[in-house]
Design a protein around this motif. Structure first.
Motif, PDB file in Angstrom:
ATOM      1  N   VAL A   1      -9.545   8.884  12.207  1.00  0.00           N
ATOM      2  CA  VAL A   1      -8.865   7.451  12.523  1.00  0.00           C
ATOM      3  C   VAL A   1      -8.943   7.475  13.993  1.00  0.00           C
ATOM      4  CG1 VAL A   1      -6.978   5.924  12.500  1.00  0.00           C
ATOM      5  CG2 VAL A   1      -7.518   7.538  10.550  1.00  0.00           C
ATOM      6  N   GLY A   2      -9.820   6.274  14.362  1.00  0.00           N
ATOM      7  CA  GLY A   2     -10.124   6.347  15.755  1.00  0.00           C
ATOM      8  C   GLY A   2      -9.236   5.318  16.548  1.00  0.00           C
ATOM      9  N   CYS A   3      -8.743   4.297  15.811  1.00  0.00           N
ATOM     10  CA  CYS A   3      -7.965   3.182  16.389  1.00  0.00           C
ATOM     11  C   CYS A   3      -7.136   2.595  15.330  1.00  0.00           C
ATOM     12  CB  CYS A   3      -8.911   2.414  17.151  1.00  0.00           C
ATOM     13  SG  CYS A   3      -7.827   1.051  18.081  1.00  0.00           S
ATOM     14  N   ILE A   4      -5.906   2.120  15.616  1.00  0.00           N
ATOM     15  CA  ILE A   4      -5.007   1.390  14.774  1.00  0.00           C
ATOM     16  C   ILE A   4      -5.187  -0.068  15.536  1.00  0.00           C
ATOM     17  CG2 ILE A   4      -3.062   0.877  13.651  1.00  0.00           C
ATOM     18  CD1 ILE A   4      -2.732   3.927  13.552  1.00  0.00           C
ATOM     19  N   LEU A   5      -5.594  -1.206  14.733  1.00  0.00           N
ATOM     20  CA  LEU A   5      -5.233  -2.587  15.119  1.00  0.00           C
ATOM     21  C   LEU A   5      -4.000  -3.251  14.622  1.00  0.00           C
ATOM     22  CD1 LEU A   5      -8.890  -3.661  14.766  1.00  0.00           C
ATOM     23  CD2 LEU A   5      -7.941  -2.735  16.996  1.00  0.00           C
ATOM     24  N   ARG A   6      -3.152  -3.454  15.498  1.00  0.00           N
ATOM     25  CA  ARG A   6      -1.816  -3.930  14.943  1.00  0.00           C
ATOM     26  C   ARG A   6      -1.314  -5.315  15.843  1.00  0.00           C
ATOM     27  NH1 ARG A   6       2.470   0.667  15.035  1.00  0.00           N
ATOM     28  NH2 ARG A   6       1.149   1.173  13.027  1.00  0.00           N
ATOM     29  N   ASN A   7      -1.332  -6.295  14.924  1.00  0.00           N
ATOM     30  CA  ASN A   7      -1.193  -7.505  15.836  1.00  0.00           C
ATOM     31  C   ASN A   7      -2.227  -7.731  16.908  1.00  0.00           C
ATOM     32  OD1 ASN A   7       1.224  -8.139  14.328  1.00  0.00           O
ATOM     33  ND2 ASN A   7       2.327  -6.914  15.667  1.00  0.00           N
ATOM     34  N   ASP A   8      -1.939  -7.839  17.973  1.00  0.00           N
ATOM     35  CA  ASP A   8      -2.627  -8.010  19.087  1.00  0.00           C
ATOM     36  C   ASP A   8      -3.056  -6.691  20.177  1.00  0.00           C
ATOM     37  OD1 ASP A   8      -3.053 -10.701  18.576  1.00  0.00           O
ATOM     38  OD2 ASP A   8      -1.648 -11.290  19.711  1.00  0.00           O
ATOM     39  N   THR A   9      -2.625  -5.754  19.363  1.00  0.00           N
ATOM     40  CA  THR A   9      -2.510  -4.437  20.184  1.00  0.00           C
ATOM     41  C   THR A   9      -3.422  -3.467  19.524  1.00  0.00           C
ATOM     42  OG1 THR A   9      -0.265  -4.864  21.032  1.00  0.00           O
ATOM     43  CG2 THR A   9      -1.193  -2.614  21.046  1.00  0.00           C
ATOM     44  N   ALA A  10      -4.439  -2.612  20.335  1.00  0.00           N
ATOM     45  CA  ALA A  10      -4.999  -1.573  19.675  1.00  0.00           C
ATOM     46  C   ALA A  10      -4.321  -0.339  20.224  1.00  0.00           C
ATOM     47  CB  ALA A  10      -6.294  -1.662  20.258  1.00  0.00           C
ATOM     48  N   LEU A  11      -4.067   0.426  19.098  1.00  0.00           N
ATOM     49  CA  LEU A  11      -3.414   1.708  19.316  1.00  0.00           C
ATOM     50  C   LEU A  11      -4.182   3.092  19.011  1.00  0.00           C
ATOM     51  CD1 LEU A  11      -0.215   0.930  17.181  1.00  0.00           C
ATOM     52  CD2 LEU A  11      -0.555   0.553  19.873  1.00  0.00           C
ATOM     53  N   ILE A  12      -4.113   4.147  20.025  1.00  0.00           N
ATOM     54  CA  ILE A  12      -4.640   5.471  19.631  1.00  0.00           C
ATOM     55  C   ILE A  12      -3.898   6.197  18.914  1.00  0.00           C
ATOM     56  CG2 ILE A  12      -6.044   7.168  20.745  1.00  0.00           C
ATOM     57  CD1 ILE A  12      -7.323   4.335  21.211  1.00  0.00           C
TER      58      ILE A  12
ATOM     59  N   ARG B   1      -1.941   9.191  16.839  1.00  0.00           N
ATOM     60  CA  ARG B   1      -1.675  10.533  16.734  1.00  0.00           C
ATOM     61  C   ARG B   1      -1.321  10.768  15.848  1.00  0.00           C
ATOM     62  NH1 ARG B   1       1.729  12.026  22.408  1.00  0.00           N
ATOM     63  NH2 ARG B   1       1.875  13.961  21.021  1.00  0.00           N
ATOM     64  N   GLY B   2      -1.031  12.321  15.237  1.00  0.00           N
ATOM     65  CA  GLY B   2      -0.504  12.782  13.808  1.00  0.00           C
ATOM     66  C   GLY B   2       0.674  12.222  13.483  1.00  0.00           C
ATOM     67  N   ASP B   3       1.660  11.940  14.108  1.00  0.00           N
ATOM     68  CA  ASP B   3       2.850  11.354  13.894  1.00  0.00           C
ATOM     69  C   ASP B   3       2.974   9.706  13.999  1.00  0.00           C
ATOM     70  OD1 ASP B   3       2.739  10.931  16.712  1.00  0.00           O
ATOM     71  OD2 ASP B   3       4.983  11.684  17.221  1.00  0.00           O
ATOM     72  N   THR B   4       1.885   8.937  14.314  1.00  0.00           N
ATOM     73  CA  THR B   4       1.919   7.770  14.404  1.00  0.00           C
ATOM     74  C   THR B   4       2.066   7.218  12.997  1.00  0.00           C
ATOM     75  OG1 THR B   4       0.244   7.489  16.039  1.00  0.00           O
ATOM     76  CG2 THR B   4       0.388   5.645  14.583  1.00  0.00           C
ATOM     77  N   ARG B   5       2.866   6.155  12.807  1.00  0.00           N
ATOM     78  CA  ARG B   5       3.285   5.464  11.310  1.00  0.00           C
ATOM     79  C   ARG B   5       2.306   4.466  10.833  1.00  0.00           C
ATOM     80  NH1 ARG B   5       7.573   7.335   8.361  1.00  0.00           N
ATOM     81  NH2 ARG B   5       8.600   8.034  10.276  1.00  0.00           N
ATOM     82  N   ILE B   6       2.020   4.338   9.687  1.00  0.00           N
ATOM     83  CA  ILE B   6       0.853   3.205   9.391  1.00  0.00           C
ATOM     84  C   ILE B   6       1.775   1.926   8.647  1.00  0.00           C
ATOM     85  CG2 ILE B   6      -0.946   2.731   8.006  1.00  0.00           C
ATOM     86  CD1 ILE B   6      -1.528   4.622  10.094  1.00  0.00           C
ATOM     87  N   ASN B   7       1.670   0.957   9.201  1.00  0.00           N
ATOM     88  CA  ASN B   7       2.307  -0.322   8.722  1.00  0.00           C
ATOM     89  C   ASN B   7       1.437  -1.130   7.619  1.00  0.00           C
ATOM     90  OD1 ASN B   7       4.363   0.769  10.228  1.00  0.00           O
ATOM     91  ND2 ASN B   7       4.111  -0.912  11.998  1.00  0.00           N
ATOM     92  N   GLU B   8       2.180  -1.992   6.836  1.00  0.00           N
ATOM     93  CA  GLU B   8       1.196  -2.882   6.159  1.00  0.00           C
ATOM     94  C   GLU B   8       0.745  -3.878   7.372  1.00  0.00           C
ATOM     95  OE1 GLU B   8       4.034  -4.858   3.443  1.00  0.00           O
ATOM     96  OE2 GLU B   8       4.298  -3.307   2.174  1.00  0.00           O
TER      97      GLU B   8
ATOM     98  N   ALA C   1       0.815  -0.903  -0.014  1.00  0.00           N
ATOM     99  CA  ALA C   1      -0.088  -0.062   0.062  1.00  0.00           C
ATOM    100  C   ALA C   1       0.955   1.125   0.056  1.00  0.00           C
ATOM    101  CB  ALA C   1      -0.893  -0.128   1.167  1.00  0.00           C
ATOM    102  N   VAL C   2       0.353   2.274  -0.648  1.00  0.00           N
ATOM    103  CA  VAL C   2       1.063   3.282  -0.791  1.00  0.00           C
ATOM    104  C   VAL C   2       1.510   4.235   0.439  1.00  0.00           C
ATOM    105  CG1 VAL C   2       0.957   5.868  -1.784  1.00  0.00           C
ATOM    106  CG2 VAL C   2       0.539   3.789  -3.210  1.00  0.00           C
ATOM    107  N   VAL C   3       0.296   4.080   1.385  1.00  0.00           N
ATOM    108  CA  VAL C   3       0.325   4.876   2.740  1.00  0.00           C
ATOM    109  C   VAL C   3       1.348   3.884   3.811  1.00  0.00           C
ATOM    110  CG1 VAL C   3      -1.804   5.675   2.375  1.00  0.00           C
ATOM    111  CG2 VAL C   3      -1.796   3.558   3.624  1.00  0.00           C
ATOM    112  N   ALA C   4       1.597   2.926   3.411  1.00  0.00           N
ATOM    113  CA  ALA C   4       2.390   1.913   4.402  1.00  0.00           C
ATOM    114  C   ALA C   4       3.856   2.598   4.570  1.00  0.00           C
ATOM    115  CB  ALA C   4       2.689   0.544   3.780  1.00  0.00           C
ATOM    116  N   GLY C   5       4.058   2.970   5.865  1.00  0.00           N
ATOM    117  CA  GLY C   5       5.354   3.544   6.186  1.00  0.00           C
ATOM    118  C   GLY C   5       5.074   5.280   6.113  1.00  0.00           C
ATOM    119  N   LYS C   6       4.029   5.684   5.876  1.00  0.00           N
ATOM    120  CA  LYS C   6       3.675   7.059   6.189  1.00  0.00           C
ATOM    121  C   LYS C   6       3.329   7.391   7.601  1.00  0.00           C
ATOM    122  CE  LYS C   6       2.794   8.544   1.242  1.00  0.00           C
ATOM    123  NZ  LYS C   6       1.990   9.089   0.423  1.00  0.00           N
TER     124      LYS C   6
END
Length: 225
Positions: free
Chosen positions: A182-193, A195-202, A164-169
């Protein structure tokens, strides 16, 4: 000045979920009321302009009465405890004649039981993700998790595919539509809240709150390769 809608929406529990959903609803002119049993959460939520916040246990009829549940058209239970969400929805329906109740559940096996107990809409992120995988759906068949109001607001999950183009941004670098949160990011078994500087992963799954007309554009931005 945005005209205030006549509909009132009650959110019960869920600081981060409530904050993101309330922000979207308020931007559309709804009157939003939040009940939360954490004083710290209430203080944080009260910083949001236009949001009415009550401190108390949303499973107690007198708390819901004080919060004005009887004048609300929709009640959405967002706590982390399935049993509390069920009780809150039942009280809203039976005691205060709330027209539509929505409950989160952590276990998809409870969905049918919640419906049988009178909850109008039952939301389970696990079921939603499973359905997407089973149907091999990416964009066109993305599940609409919660239609709020008259279908004006949706909560949905978008999986970030490999390449995805957004991965790593960072989140602030992604050109999402204005009325998408964006209310929440589900990453593996973790739910992240985020912020603007949070990096999106594949492989991340983003939980979005969006206007009905904006969700497809957001999906296209996040899944583009």
């Amino acid at each position: 000045m945005k005209k205030m809608r006549s509909e009132k929406i009650l959110l019960i529990g869920g600081r981060n979920k409530a904050s993101a959903l309330a922000s979207s609803l308020l931007s559309q002119g709804y009157h939003v009321i939040v009940v939360n049993d954490s004083r710290e959460d209430c203080m944080k939520l009260a910083e949001m302009k236009g949001l009415t916040v009550y401190y108390g246990d949303g499973t107690k009829p007198y708390v819901l009465d004080e919060a004005g549940a009887g004048s609300c058209r929709i009640a959405i239970a967002l706590t982390s405890k399935d049993e509390d969400n069920l009780v809150a929805c039942q009280i809203c329906k039976r005691n205060f004649d709330v027209k539509k109740t929505v409950s989160l559940v952590s276990d998809p096996k409870k969905t049918e039981f919640f419906h049988q107990m009178g909850v109008d809409s039952v939301v389970c992120a696990i079921s939603a993700v499973t359905n997407i995988i089973q149907q091999q759906a990416f964009v066109d068949d993305l599940v609409n998790i919660i239609p709020v109001g008259l279908g004006m607001v949706q909560i949905l999950e978008v999986h970030i595919p490999g390449g995805a183009v957004v991965a790593g941004k960072k989140l602030w670098e992604i050109d999402l539509p204005k009325e998408v949160v964006v209310g929440c990011i589900l990453r593996n078994d973790t739910a992240l809240i985020p912020r603007g500087d949070t990096r999106i992963n594949e492989g991340d799954t983003l939980v979005l709150i969006a206007r009905n007309s904006q969700e497809r554009m957001a999906i296209e931005v996040l899944t583009e390769r």
